[in-house]
Design a protein around this motif. Structure first.
Motif, PDB file in Angstrom:
ATOM      1  N   ASP A   1      -3.083  10.037  -7.607  1.00  0.00           N
ATOM      2  CA  ASP A   1      -4.166   9.512  -6.775  1.00  0.00           C
ATOM      3  C   ASP A   1      -3.689   8.434  -5.796  1.00  0.00           C
ATOM      4  O   ASP A   1      -3.254   7.358  -6.204  1.00  0.00           O
ATOM      5  CB  ASP A   1      -5.274   8.943  -7.662  1.00  0.00           C
ATOM      6  CG  ASP A   1      -6.484   8.500  -6.863  1.00  0.00           C
ATOM      7  OD1 ASP A   1      -6.826   9.162  -5.866  1.00  0.00           O
ATOM      8  OD2 ASP A   1      -7.087   7.467  -7.232  1.00  0.00           O
ATOM      9  N   GLY A   2      -3.757   8.743  -4.504  1.00  0.00           N
ATOM     10  CA  GLY A   2      -3.448   7.763  -3.467  1.00  0.00           C
ATOM     11  C   GLY A   2      -1.982   7.500  -3.232  1.00  0.00           C
ATOM     12  O   GLY A   2      -1.631   6.584  -2.469  1.00  0.00           O
TER      13      GLY A   2
ATOM     14  N   LYS B   1       1.556   7.461  -1.587  1.00  0.00           N
ATOM     15  CA  LYS B   1       2.001   7.638  -0.201  1.00  0.00           C
ATOM     16  C   LYS B   1       3.308   8.416  -0.136  1.00  0.00           C
ATOM     17  O   LYS B   1       3.617   9.030   0.902  1.00  0.00           O
ATOM     18  CB  LYS B   1       2.175   6.266   0.467  1.00  0.00           C
ATOM     19  CG  LYS B   1       2.283   6.338   1.974  1.00  0.00           C
ATOM     20  CD  LYS B   1       1.007   6.860   2.632  1.00  0.00           C
ATOM     21  CE  LYS B   1       1.081   6.834   4.156  1.00  0.00           C
ATOM     22  NZ  LYS B   1      -0.130   7.384   4.789  1.00  0.00           N
TER      23      LYS B   1
ATOM     24  N   HIS C   1       2.531   3.266  -2.035  1.00  0.00           N
ATOM     25  CA  HIS C   1       2.718   3.588  -3.447  1.00  0.00           C
ATOM     26  C   HIS C   1       3.625   4.816  -3.581  1.00  0.00           C
ATOM     27  O   HIS C   1       3.367   5.864  -2.988  1.00  0.00           O
ATOM     28  CB  HIS C   1       1.379   3.852  -4.116  1.00  0.00           C
ATOM     29  CG  HIS C   1       0.412   2.713  -3.993  1.00  0.00           C
ATOM     30  ND1 HIS C   1       0.671   1.463  -4.511  1.00  0.00           N
ATOM     31  CD2 HIS C   1      -0.799   2.629  -3.377  1.00  0.00           C
ATOM     32  CE1 HIS C   1      -0.351   0.648  -4.240  1.00  0.00           C
ATOM     33  NE2 HIS C   1      -1.254   1.332  -3.552  1.00  0.00           N
TER      34      HIS C   1
ATOM     35  N   ARG D   1      -4.328  15.464  -3.574  1.00  0.00           N
ATOM     36  CA  ARG D   1      -4.586  14.238  -4.332  1.00  0.00           C
ATOM     37  C   ARG D   1      -3.838  13.019  -3.775  1.00  0.00           C
ATOM     38  O   ARG D   1      -4.115  11.893  -4.175  1.00  0.00           O
ATOM     39  CB  ARG D   1      -4.222  14.433  -5.803  1.00  0.00           C
ATOM     40  CG  ARG D   1      -5.107  15.455  -6.498  1.00  0.00           C
ATOM     41  CD  ARG D   1      -4.841  15.511  -7.992  1.00  0.00           C
ATOM     42  NE  ARG D   1      -5.746  16.422  -8.653  1.00  0.00           N
ATOM     43  CZ  ARG D   1      -6.974  16.120  -9.050  1.00  0.00           C
ATOM     44  NH1 ARG D   1      -7.448  14.901  -8.849  1.00  0.00           N
ATOM     45  NH2 ARG D   1      -7.733  17.013  -9.645  1.00  0.00           N
ATOM     46  N   LEU D   2      -2.906  13.258  -2.880  1.00  0.00           N
ATOM     47  CA  LEU D   2      -2.118  12.167  -2.324  1.00  0.00           C
ATOM     48  C   LEU D   2      -2.891  11.471  -1.213  1.00  0.00           C
ATOM     49  O   LEU D   2      -3.906  11.968  -0.721  1.00  0.00           O
ATOM     50  CB  LEU D   2      -0.801  12.707  -1.777  1.00  0.00           C
ATOM     51  CG  LEU D   2       0.048  13.556  -2.726  1.00  0.00           C
ATOM     52  CD1 LEU D   2       1.297  14.053  -1.999  1.00  0.00           C
ATOM     53  CD2 LEU D   2       0.418  12.758  -3.968  1.00  0.00           C
ATOM     54  N   ALA D   3      -2.404  10.311  -0.806  1.00  0.00           N
ATOM     55  CA  ALA D   3      -2.986   9.639   0.353  1.00  0.00           C
ATOM     56  C   ALA D   3      -2.832  10.520   1.587  1.00  0.00           C
ATOM     57  O   ALA D   3      -1.879  11.301   1.702  1.00  0.00           O
ATOM     58  CB  ALA D   3      -2.286   8.301   0.582  1.00  0.00           C
ATOM     59  N   GLN D   4      -3.788  10.417   2.499  1.00  0.00           N
ATOM     60  CA  GLN D   4      -3.675  11.163   3.747  1.00  0.00           C
ATOM     61  C   GLN D   4      -2.386  10.752   4.472  1.00  0.00           C
ATOM     62  O   GLN D   4      -2.048   9.572   4.565  1.00  0.00           O
ATOM     63  CB  GLN D   4      -4.874  10.868   4.654  1.00  0.00           C
ATOM     64  CG  GLN D   4      -4.869  11.605   5.974  1.00  0.00           C
ATOM     65  CD  GLN D   4      -5.077  13.095   5.801  1.00  0.00           C
ATOM     66  OE1 GLN D   4      -5.716  13.530   4.847  1.00  0.00           O
ATOM     67  NE2 GLN D   4      -4.538  13.891   6.727  1.00  0.00           N
TER      68      GLN D   4
ATOM     69  N   THR E   1      -4.394  11.197 -12.160  1.00  0.00           N
ATOM     70  CA  THR E   1      -4.433   9.746 -11.997  1.00  0.00           C
ATOM     71  C   THR E   1      -3.129   9.238 -11.408  1.00  0.00           C
ATOM     72  O   THR E   1      -3.114   8.344 -10.548  1.00  0.00           O
ATOM     73  CB  THR E   1      -4.708   9.055 -13.345  1.00  0.00           C
ATOM     74  OG1 THR E   1      -5.901   9.601 -13.909  1.00  0.00           O
ATOM     75  CG2 THR E   1      -4.872   7.558 -13.174  1.00  0.00           C
TER      76      THR E   1
ATOM     77  N   ALA F   1       0.727  11.523   3.529  1.00  0.00           N
ATOM     78  CA  ALA F   1       1.760  11.146   2.555  1.00  0.00           C
ATOM     79  C   ALA F   1       3.067  11.872   2.865  1.00  0.00           C
ATOM     80  O   ALA F   1       3.153  12.727   3.756  1.00  0.00           O
ATOM     81  CB  ALA F   1       1.290  11.469   1.138  1.00  0.00           C
TER      82      ALA F   1
ATOM     83  N   ALA G   1       0.816  -1.219   0.000  1.00  0.00           N
ATOM     84  CA  ALA G   1       0.000   0.000   0.000  1.00  0.00           C
ATOM     85  C   ALA G   1       0.845   1.262   0.000  1.00  0.00           C
ATOM     86  O   ALA G   1       0.306   2.375  -0.030  1.00  0.00           O
ATOM     87  CB  ALA G   1      -0.930   0.007   1.211  1.00  0.00           C
TER      88      ALA G   1
END
Length: 318
Positions: A195-196, A198, A144, A221-224, A192, A226, A142
């Motif tokens: 998105d997400g 880390k 990324h 746009r990044l994961a919380q 895109t 990050a 997870a």
């Protein structure tokens, strides 16, 4: 053959001159000084003043002692015509920098994934007073990682991270293919790509289009929680937006090797932010001998009328 050298630090010049003359025995190398407009065939430069380019239209090529040419292009933007017209501007291609950059990025990625930064912070703040408590590392599948910029340095960094079995995406202006890396190209693909993520490693070229690209819209746009690693240029980062993102928890931490003003002023808030790691622009140092060998090979190739790599497209900025 006459070679004109400019380095910002006078103490470095003798070793550069000696190395260039060893590599090119027919060359006479001199360090530029203010008022020097004497003839030269080639220029080897790092952050020269505009004055150096007066009466330099007869240069055969200009070689930059680094992969980035933004300082020279900034001179040209401020005063069009500063750089001699039609003279190729040539950047270094690796010369030992790519692996240094990969080592830095790998260190930062593993430090954050395994939460070593939090152990360091706990040690500094508690000095043994806090309970002995292991932290759950981020799940590898997870975590990324996104590498922004897939030029010579960025592509190598992305590949080396992927070789560790990490989940790696790469973003560039034009389409690139890198084994083990999911790549995205063009402005429309940036959301895109982000998105997400880390962790973001920035290795974009410094151009007017990329100035301020590391901003609150990108962070959103990044994961919380990050992480940001900026290894390219300080002008990519909106510093106030990073401080805001760290204060709100949108980003967990940042590692910064480059800054809008260098050296970083003593009063800058980054010095006092425990979740910001600072290094003094050392992620990929120019190694003298490999750089000189590369420049010498290219000068010899030009003398034979051959095409060389590393010529900068002035319109694109890299």
């Amino acid at each position: 053959m006459k070679i004109l050298l400019h380095t910002p630090h006078a103490e470095d010049a003798p070793e550069w001159i000696a190395a260039l003359e060893r590599a090119l025995p027919a060359a006479h190398v001199r360090r530029w000084s203010p008022g020097d407009t004497a003839e030269a065939d080639y220029a080897v430069l790092w952050r020269p003043p505009a004055e150096l380019f007066v009466r330099r239209d007869n240069l055969r090529a200009m070689f930059v002692l680094g992969a980035g040419v933004d300082a020279l292009l900034a001179l040209e933007r401020r005063a069009p015509g500063t750089l001699p017209s039609g003279v190729p501007l040539v950047r270094l291609e690796d010369a030992g920098m790519a692996e240094q950059m990969a080592e830095y990025a790998i260190y930062a990625a593993l430090r954050y994934m395994r939460r070593f930064d939090e152990y360091e912070l706990a040690q500094r703040e508690n000095a043994g007073a806090a309970p002995w408590r292991p932290l759950e590392p981020h799940a590898r599948d997870a975590f990324h990682i996104g590498v922004m910029g897939l030029g010579m340095l960025g592509a190598h960094v992305a590949k080396r991270l992927a070789d560790l079995g990490l989940s790696v995406r790469g973003y560039s202006r034009s389409k690139k293919t890198i084994e083990g890396v999911t790549t995205f190209a063009g402005a429309s693909a940036l959301p895109t790509f982000l998105d997400g993520l880390k962790l973001v490693v920035n290795l974009l070229p410094s151009t007017p289009d990329t100035e301020g690209i590391l901003n609150r819209d990108l962070f959103a746009r990044l994961a919380q929680g990050a992480y940001l690693v900026n290894l390219a240029r300080g002008t990519h980062l909106v510093e106030a937006h990073l401080i805001e993102a760290l204060d709100t928890g949108r980003l967990a931490a940042a590692t910064l090797d480059v800054f809008a003003q260098e050296p970083l002023p003593a009063a800058h808030p980054f010095w006092r932010m425990p979740r910001v790691t600072i290094t003094p622009h050392i992620s990929a140092l120019t190694l003298r001998e490999p750089a000189v060998r590369q420049i010498a090979r290219k000068i010899e190739a030009l003398a034979r009328g051959e095409t060389i790599g590393g010529i900068v497209d002035l319109d694109r900025g890299y």
